[in-house]
Design an enzyme around this catalytic site. Structure first.
Site, short mmCIF file in Angstrom:
data_model
loop_
_atom_site.label_atom_id
_atom_site.label_comp_id
_atom_site.label_asym_id
_atom_site.label_seq_id
_atom_site.Cartn_x
_atom_site.Cartn_y
_atom_site.Cartn_z
N ASN A 117 39.02 38.96 34.83
CA ASN A 117 39.33 38.32 36.10
C ASN A 117 40.54 37.42 35.92
O ASN A 117 40.80 36.92 34.82
CB ASN A 117 38.13 37.48 36.56
CG ASN A 117 38.37 36.82 37.90
OD1 ASN A 117 38.87 37.44 38.85
ND2 ASN A 117 38.03 35.54 38.01
N HIS A 119 42.00 33.83 37.38
CA HIS A 119 41.58 32.66 38.15
C HIS A 119 42.79 31.73 38.33
O HIS A 119 43.49 31.43 37.35
CB HIS A 119 40.44 31.93 37.43
CG HIS A 119 39.92 30.79 38.23
ND1 HIS A 119 39.11 30.96 39.33
CD2 HIS A 119 40.14 29.46 38.14
CE1 HIS A 119 38.84 29.80 39.87
NE2 HIS A 119 39.46 28.86 39.17
N ASP A 155 33.22 32.03 36.64
CA ASP A 155 34.48 31.69 35.97
C ASP A 155 34.23 31.03 34.60
O ASP A 155 34.95 30.11 34.20
CB ASP A 155 35.35 30.77 36.87
CG ASP A 155 35.69 31.43 38.20
OD1 ASP A 155 35.86 32.66 38.23
OD2 ASP A 155 35.77 30.72 39.21
C1 GAR Z 1 44.91 35.32 43.38
O1 GAR Z 1 45.63 34.13 43.47
C2 GAR Z 1 43.73 35.16 42.45
O2 GAR Z 1 43.96 34.27 41.42
C3 GAR Z 1 42.68 34.64 43.40
O3 GAR Z 1 42.87 35.38 44.57
C4 GAR Z 1 44.25 35.68 44.71
C5 GAR Z 1 44.39 37.15 45.05
O4 GAR Z 1 45.71 37.45 45.40
N1 GAR Z 1 41.37 34.87 42.84
C6 GAR Z 1 40.38 33.98 42.94
O5 GAR Z 1 40.49 32.93 43.55
C7 GAR Z 1 39.09 34.40 42.26
N2 GAR Z 1 38.17 33.30 42.23
P1 GAR Z 1 46.21 38.97 45.45
O6 GAR Z 1 45.25 39.75 46.33
O7 GAR Z 1 47.57 38.85 46.11
O8 GAR Z 1 46.28 39.48 44.04
#
Ligand code: GAR
Length: 222
Positions: A117, A119, A155
């Site tokens: 993942n 984060h 996480d």
């Molecule tokens: C990213 O910033 C990722 O780090 C976050 O969602 C976004 C997805 O962006 N993930 C979380 O917050 C997981 N807890 P994307 O769809 O443009 O890759």
């Protein structure tokens, strides 16, 4: 642990719920050969998620699989459907790229130590949702990005790579998140490349990178 898959190309199953900017960075790095892997399938719990459109534009297999009756996790039927789709695609690694549901029990047993993942904070600070906003509200001057294995906690799995990102005067949640996402687009492909090459070993909570000079450096040691 080595995740090398012999002569066969290392296969990624990408799960996302949103825009798919991490997915695009990973897919493009695979196409360019900087990540020695291929995206075998993209799955989403959101029917009209941009990540599915971006995958289809690239000629990749992309499916919406309904998440079922819960808001923050998959129900039993949905979990079985996700597992089946990833098995059918013969994935070596499950890559969570903005997948906004918690994965648990059967899923994690099926893909033990094969789920990663990204984060948007320096774990263990600011786990959970909108980590960039948590960091801004707390008042930290430095936050960042973490790539980690997924375990049963939220996480909490072994950390593969981290990259710091400064919090600047005048930052809003949007400007900070944009800067964090820029770092994500570099860090995630680099970490996946190392896993595909079998360059990372997990020893308890530690991940140990083998970094011969000819190979990419662990991002957090650059
Ligand atoms: C990213 O910033 C990722 O780090 C976050 O969602 C976004 C997805 O962006 N993930 C979380 O917050 C997981 N807890 P994307 O769809 O443009 O890759």
């Amino acid at each position: 642990m080595s995740l090398m898959s012999g002569e066969r190309t290392f296969r990624l199953g990408v799960l996302g719920s949103g825009k798919g900017s991490n997915f695009v960075a990973i897919a493009d790095a695979c196409s360019a050969g900087t990540v020695p892997a291929e995206v075998a399938v993209v799955l989403s719990d959101v029917e009209n998620a941009l990540i599915l459109e971006r995958a289809r534009e690239r000629g990749l297999s992309a499916r919406f699989i309904p998440p079922g009756k819960f808001r923050t996790k998959l129900d039993e039927t949905a979990e079985a459907a996700y597992i089946a789709a990833l098995r059918e695609a013969r994935v070596d690694l499950v890559v969570l790229a903005g997948f906004m549901r918690i994965l648990k029990g059967e899923f994690l047993r099926t893909f033990a130590q094969r789920v990663v993942n990204i984060h948007p904070a320096l774990l263990p600070s600011f786990p959970g949702l909108e980590a960039w906003k948590q960091a801004l509200d707390y008042g930290v001057k430095v936050t960042g990005v973490t790539v980690h294995f997924v375990d049963q906690g939220i996480d909490t799995g072994p950390i593969l790579a981290q990259q710091t990102v400064p919090v600047l005067a005048g930052d809003t949640p949007a400007t900070l998140h944009a800067r964090i996402q820029e770092a994500e687009r570099a860090l995630y492909p680099a970490a996946i490349a190392a896993l595909a090459r079998g360059d990372v070993k997990v020893q308890g909570r530690q991940t140990v990178w083998e970094t011969p000079s000819s190979k990419l450096q662990a991002p957090n040691t650059r």
